[in-house]
Each structure stands twice: as C-alpha cells, then as structure tokens.
Design a protein around this motif. Structure first.
Motif: not given
Length: 342
Positions: A316-336
């Motif tokens: 479920p959408y985590p209100h307190a951890q909103e910005w960790a839930y989103f894919p950010g440049p770090d997670r996306v960059g690691a996949a790249f």
C-alpha cells in the motif's frame, strides 16, 4: 506548430487552455465534476471556465463518481463530448462498472451505433504527501480494458495537444495527469519546481488549437547504449539517472499507454540492445510487465542483457516513506548499470 503564438505554461495552465479551446470550438463539449465549476477544481485546472462559458457548459457534480461517469456515458451516446474530472485517480473505483461495462463497451455492443466520446481526467501518482488514497497510479487497470484509450503526458506541450486529441476522439479516454508535474519543471530528484523544463523550456505551449497523436510515443532523449521505456514523472527521473551515470540512454516517453506505439519501442531496442522499463506504480502486474513481455517477444535476438524493471513497491502507498517508494535516480541508475554490465 510553425509560427504559432506560444506562451509559457505549467501543465495545469496547458490543460485549462485545452479545455478552453475546445469549449469555444465545439458547443457539444461540456466540462463537469466535483468542484470544477465555481471553485475551478481542486488543482485549479478549470479555473475561470465556468465564468467564461456558463453553468450549462461547466458545472459541479455531486460526490458520486459512478454518477459522474454514468451521466457522461449517456451524454456521449447522444452526441455530447463530456470532459469529466475525478478529483484523484484513487477515487475511480466507485465508477469502475460505468467505465468498464458501459463506456468501454458501448461502441462494440451497439455495433457502432453509439460511441462514448468522453474524457475522464484523473490526477495520478504521488508527490504531494497525500497518503494512500490520494497517490495511486492505477494505469495498468485501464490498459487491461478493451475499448479504453489510456493517456499520460509528461509536459505541458504534450498535455494540451493530447487532451484536445482525446476530446475529439470517439472512444472513451482515461487521461491521467501526474500531480508532481502540475505546477512546474521537475529535475528528477525533488518535489520542488526547477527551471528550465528538460524538454520544453518552461513549457512553451501554442495558445491556440493543435493536437498530439494518441498513438505515437516521443523519443524524449536520443541515445545509442540503452533504451528506457517510461512515461509521466518517470521521464524526468530517467533523464536525471542518465545524466548522473553518463550512460547514453534513449528515453522513450510513451505519452499514450494504449494504443501503444510498439514500432518506436522496437526500433529503439533493436538499435541499443538493452532495455530498462521505469514506472511509479507497483511492480506486480504493473504496465511495465506488459512492456517487458512485448520487448521480449519482438526483440529477443537483439537483446544483449535481461530487461530490467524499476517500479514502486508491492505495498500500500507508504505515506511516511513516500520518497523512498518512488523510483529515484539512484535506483534507476543502478538498473542502467546492471543492464550495461550484463
């Protein structure tokens, strides 16, 4: 549009301009929903339209999503072109029967005698600290339904052109609007606007009529080493990751999720040999799974590495951890990097 008069617009202003253009251009267009009239919408997308066009063309509706969409289906069947707003995409569930069983099937079940020429606008995604019931990304549910078109713009220019094209289209269109992109440019990292827009400096948008095709993706960033398939807010997150990793990524902004521009995707993956799919919604049964399957089917012999997916969590959408839930440049960059090193 060559020689068109343009103005800097946020996505909200571009969407309002699209409705303004179509209300003036076509007397069959009506706009309604919760608080869209006098108040101008919870995000102000319809601000001023009721004062300009009157209460018979732009008006408020009761808090009944099923009633709003059901009324729009009836209007569309008799020749109007309703543009309705569901305040948050999370609220569409009470209207799901009207969307799936009525709007999506009307053309087929009537053998083309009636069409549901209507648009359902829905702010989607997180980034406003709205918690579980104001932050969902339900796009995969709509792409699963035959008869619906599903659209999600990433910038003001596309937002206006796609909305005008959606209003003119004879099929029902689910028009999803990423809330993080509503009020200004986005650098892929934070919820605060930055300048300029990565693709369209400060959202320079033609003031008059124009359309963007509902079946054509955009090559947002040309590249040769890796194909990124994404849409909405994640276009800018992916761009930030490409810049930070130094990988020459070709970023495909789908714009319209269904009908899907498979030709542009296949051409890009066959060129680069690598593919990463990025979206904000949860991973399991997300639209990225369909994208990965299509790439596998059409590009298997050209792939140099496994297809990567970067998504939200299966929670479920985590209100307190909103910005960790989103894919950010770090997670996306690691996949790249994984795709490049495979």
């Amino acid at each position: 549009m060559k020689n068109a008069v343009t103005a800097p617009m946020t996505m909200i202003q571009a969407l309002r301009s699209a409705m303004d253009v179509m209300l003036e251009r076509d007397n069959n267009v009506v706009v309604f929903g919760q608080d869209v009239g006098y108040f101008g919408g919870v995000f102000r997308c319809t601000d001023g339209l009721q004062a300009k066009y009157g209460r018979s063309r732009v008006f408020d509706a009761p808090i009944s999503e099923g009633g709003i969409v059901g009324t729009a289906v009836g209007m569309a069947a008799y020749g109007l072109r309703p543009v309705v707003e569901i305040q948050f995409a999370d609220y569409f569930y009470p209207a799901s029967d009207q969307i799936v069983s009525e709007a999506a099937r009307l053309r087929y079940r009537s053998a083309g005698e009636f069409t549901a020429s209507m648009v359902i606008r829905m702010p989607c995604g997180g980034g406003i600290y709205g918690g579980q019931t104001h932050s969902q990304s339900p796009e995969a549910m709509f792409t699963h339904v035959c008869g619906l078109r599903t659209v999600m713009p990433s910038n003001p220019y596309d937002a206006k052109g796609l909305l005008i094209a959606s209003i003119e289209n004879d099929d029902p269109v689910i028009f999803l609007e990423p809330k993080r992109l509503y009020n200004g440019p986005f650098d892929g990292h934070h919820d605060q606007p930055v300048v300029p827009w990565s693709k369209h400096p400060m959202g320079e948008v033609p003031e008059g009529y124009y359309t963007v095709p509902l079946d054509k993706a955009s090559v947002f960033r040309p590249g040769t080493e890796l194909t990124v398939i994404t849409y909405g807010t994640m276009v800018f997150v992916s761009e930030a990751a490409a810049k930070e990793t130094g990988i020459d990524c070709e970023i495909i902004d789908l714009r319209t999720l269904w009908p899907l521009d498979l030709d542009t995707i296949v051409a890009s993956v066959k060129k680069t040999g690598r593919c990463v799919v990025v979206h904000e919604a949860t991973r399991t049964s997300g639209f990225g799974a369909e994208l990965a399957a299509l790439v596998q089917e059409h590009c298997f012999y050209e792939l140099e590495a496994p297809i990567e997916r970067v998504t939200g969590w299966d929670t479920p959408y985590p209100h307190a951890q909103e910005w960790a839930y989103f894919p950010g440049p770090d997670r996306v960059g690691a996949a790249f990097k994984r795709a490049m090193e495979a």
